[in-house]
Design a protein around this motif. Structure first.
Motif, PDB file in Angstrom:
ATOM      1  N   THR A   3       0.843  -1.182   0.000  1.00 34.98           N
ATOM      2  CA  THR A   3       0.000   0.000   0.000  1.00 34.98           C
ATOM      3  C   THR A   3       0.880   1.234   0.000  1.00 34.98           C
ATOM      4  N   THR A  33       6.229   0.840  -3.769  1.00 36.73           N
ATOM      5  CA  THR A  33       5.850   1.548  -2.559  1.00 36.73           C
ATOM      6  C   THR A  33       6.217   3.006  -2.710  1.00 36.73           C
ATOM      7  N   THR A 148      -1.863   1.266  -4.893  1.00 37.43           N
ATOM      8  CA  THR A 148      -0.427   1.225  -5.128  1.00 37.43           C
ATOM      9  C   THR A 148      -0.083   1.971  -6.412  1.00 37.43           C
TER      10      THR A 148
END
Length: 199
Positions: A3, A33, A148
């Motif tokens: 996430t 990320t 993401t």
């Protein structure tokens, strides 16, 4: 599944309410990320709002170049428009001036209490519309379902623009001695909280 998360943290005040919180601003993607581009060496406590800086003759059109495309991006996902905030504008101008004076316009975040998008360009007279277009184009690298960024792609500038709780923005542009252009927008309340979707 990863996430949105941060590599560096910032202490911020949560905009329409004021309380401290650790967040990330925007930056580059590393292994899917979200990470900060840089941590600033200047802290908000070093900030003294300019008593008067002379905006160039294109000041008002530049405000609109910053504001309108960001509000269009927000409208696309059903969010209310940003309101231009002179305190955020003064902060952004202060940081842009620091980058012009000491950093030769190199990309570096202020480390202040606001959400922040930064832009650097060289080789032409980059406009606020160019900076915002680059940030908004990151929507193609953002996957809402997984929250993401695409592998090795940036999307944090976009997610800050469409962060549901952000309601105020102020931006600035400077040209450095080497001809490079640095632009920054600050957002209050800031966005890009770890594990939360922008809208």
């Amino acid at each position: 599944m990863q996430t949105l998360s941060s590599g560096k943290e910032h202490i911020v005040s949560m905009a329409c309410f004021n309380f401290p919180l650790v967040i990330t601003v925007v930056g580059m993607t590393l292994f899917g990320t979200l990470w900060n581009v840089a941590v600033a060496d200047a802290r908000y406590s070093d900030f003294t709002p300019p008593t008067a800086y002379a905006p160039d003759i294109n000041y008002e059109p530049r405000v609109q170049q910053f504001l309108l495309p960001q509000n269009e991006a927000r409208a696309t996902v059903g969010l209310p428009s940003f309101v231009w905030d002179t305190e955020l504008q003064n902060y952004a101008q202060w940081w842009a001036n620091q980058r012009a004076r000491y950093g030769n316009c190199l990309l570096k975040h202020s480390g202040g209490p606001y959400g922040e998008n930064i832009f650097w360009g060289y080789g032409k007279s980059w406009t606020p519309a160019d900076a915002v277009a680059a940030w908004v184009d990151e929507k193609y690298s953002y996957n809402y379902q997984s929250n993401t960024c695409a592998f090795n792609q940036d999307c944090g500038h976009y997610t800050q623009i469409v962060w549901r709780d952000s309601c105020r923005v102020g931006c600035a542009r400077v040209t450095c001695a080497n001809g490079a252009v640095f632009m920054t927008c600050n957002y209050d309340p800031p966005g890009n909280y770890i594990g939360e979707r922008p809208y």
